[in-house]
Design a protein around this motif. Sequence first.
Motif, PDB file in Angstrom:
ATOM      1  N   TRP A 262      73.162 -24.205 -23.309  1.00 14.49           N
ATOM      2  CA  TRP A 262      73.077 -23.773 -21.908  1.00 14.49           C
ATOM      3  C   TRP A 262      73.615 -24.818 -20.935  1.00 14.49           C
ATOM      4  N   GLU A 263      73.828 -26.052 -21.425  1.00 11.75           N
ATOM      5  CA  GLU A 263      74.387 -27.100 -20.574  1.00 11.75           C
ATOM      6  C   GLU A 263      75.888 -27.258 -20.776  1.00 11.75           C
ATOM      7  N   ILE A 275      74.177 -13.643 -21.928  1.00 10.14           N
ATOM      8  CA  ILE A 275      73.346 -12.452 -21.754  1.00 10.14           C
ATOM      9  C   ILE A 275      72.086 -12.536 -22.605  1.00 10.14           C
ATOM     10  N   CYS A 276      72.258 -12.938 -23.876  1.00 15.03           N
ATOM     11  CA  CYS A 276      71.129 -12.972 -24.811  1.00 15.03           C
ATOM     12  C   CYS A 276      70.419 -14.320 -24.841  1.00 15.03           C
ATOM     13  N   GLN A 277      71.027 -15.329 -24.199  1.00  9.09           N
ATOM     14  CA  GLN A 277      70.475 -16.685 -24.201  1.00  9.09           C
ATOM     15  C   GLN A 277      70.199 -17.152 -25.641  1.00  9.09           C
ATOM     16  N   SER A 278      71.253 -17.049 -26.440  1.00  2.24           N
ATOM     17  CA  SER A 278      71.145 -17.403 -27.855  1.00  2.24           C
ATOM     18  C   SER A 278      72.540 -17.598 -28.415  1.00  2.24           C
ATOM     19  N   GLY A 279      72.609 -18.105 -29.645  1.00  2.00           N
ATOM     20  CA  GLY A 279      73.884 -18.302 -30.318  1.00  2.00           C
ATOM     21  C   GLY A 279      73.670 -18.968 -31.653  1.00  2.00           C
ATOM     22  N   LEU A 280      74.668 -19.734 -32.103  1.00  2.56           N
ATOM     23  CA  LEU A 280      74.619 -20.337 -33.430  1.00  2.56           C
ATOM     24  C   LEU A 280      73.395 -21.215 -33.623  1.00  2.56           C
ATOM     25  N   PHE A 281      73.042 -22.004 -32.618  1.00  2.00           N
ATOM     26  CA  PHE A 281      71.946 -22.947 -32.772  1.00  2.00           C
ATOM     27  C   PHE A 281      70.585 -22.291 -32.594  1.00  2.00           C
TER      28      PHE A 281
END
Length: 421
Positions: A262-263, A275-281
């Motif tokens: 997010w940074e 949108i989902c506030q998510s990803g690989l990590f």
Amino acid sequence: MARFPKPAEGSWTEHYPELGTAPVSYEDSIDPEIYELERKAIFKRAWLNVGRVEQLPRKGSYFTKEVVAAGTSIIVCRTTSGAVKAYHNVCRHRGNKLVWNDMPLEETSGVCRQFTCKYHAWRYDLDGRLTFVQQEGEFFDLDKDRYGLLPVHCDIWEGFIFVNFAVEPEQSLTEFLGPMITDLAGYPFDKMTSRFTYRSEVKANWKLYMDAFQEFYHAPVLHANQSPTAYSKAAAEAGFEAPHYRIDGPHRLVSTSGVRAWEMPDEMRKPIEDICQSGLFGPWAKPDLGEMPPGLNPAKCDPWGLDSFQLFPNFVMLFWGQGWYLTYHYWPTSFNTHTFESTLYFPQPRTPRERIGQELAAATFKEFGLQDANTLEATQSSLESRAVEEFLLCDQEILIRHLHHETAAWIDDYQRTTAGV
């Protein structure tokens, strides 16, 4: 096997002189005879993880596991006393597979009070005792107490179910795991009950896929398409170096720093991630899991990315700094094929947003996993050509060097032990 000392920080391979620095051979990944030795020397002697206790939520719960490398199928169940036990999946009458559904070579699970053979209806209770024989009076001197299911050594560590096919294991499970792994005790595994599972049949030796996840030297190159071109080029030129490697007995660890997604600059993130506030990590909102065990994040990275614990022979636990973990299993089926299984574990989502964030993390992981797997069949075929027989490994690839060294050591030990038999 001997345990290696914990190294000082810095260059890694030099701390393990037993491993050497010379080019390595991948003959152990292409020779059918070596595979047959691995089956006897490793998969019939080492402790193997076959699942977790959450798969057995109540008395009578069971699942089967096909362990091709050990040449057997097993039943793992929770007995009426609540204990977890494992048995060879073989009826004592005529050798029929005892528990299976429509396809006898596929794994299955369920709940029952007893196991009944589909062939002649012999029955066994959850403790493996033979309780019923059809037309029992027609058998000669039958003592049902002598013909229960054959047990398999079974033990549990932190909810992980392990089995050992040796007549008598050379070490207890705790001794086999050693301090590097047991220092993970206290991680909230029991809170991680939201699961996503992937399974694939891979046309490559099991160790080659393990090697793909034992170093991050490849990351800026192989996964370049996941990032904008300018960033990918810069990352590839700069390379990546993990801050900590460790070897303890037959097991290995690599720990890496991380990023706070997010940074990152907007152009570094995909719209779906915002949108989902998510990803690989993983989901950006880190759950409160309490104090972490001392074995995690040994380099004290901030931000911390992940720790990948490679448990010999074929099991990996990978802990993410964002508060979730995943496991890999590599189950050999021949010298150049194996079954790959991966399960991602998150806390139970409390909201639809949390659920979607977990699903995006799982889907993103799958994409990266496919990229890692994409090279394997090409590698296998090239190695089998034997056009090149020695290969260079860099300092970051110390865990690869150790896996193949340890495999050879177990085979050597087995051959010495059985030489007089």
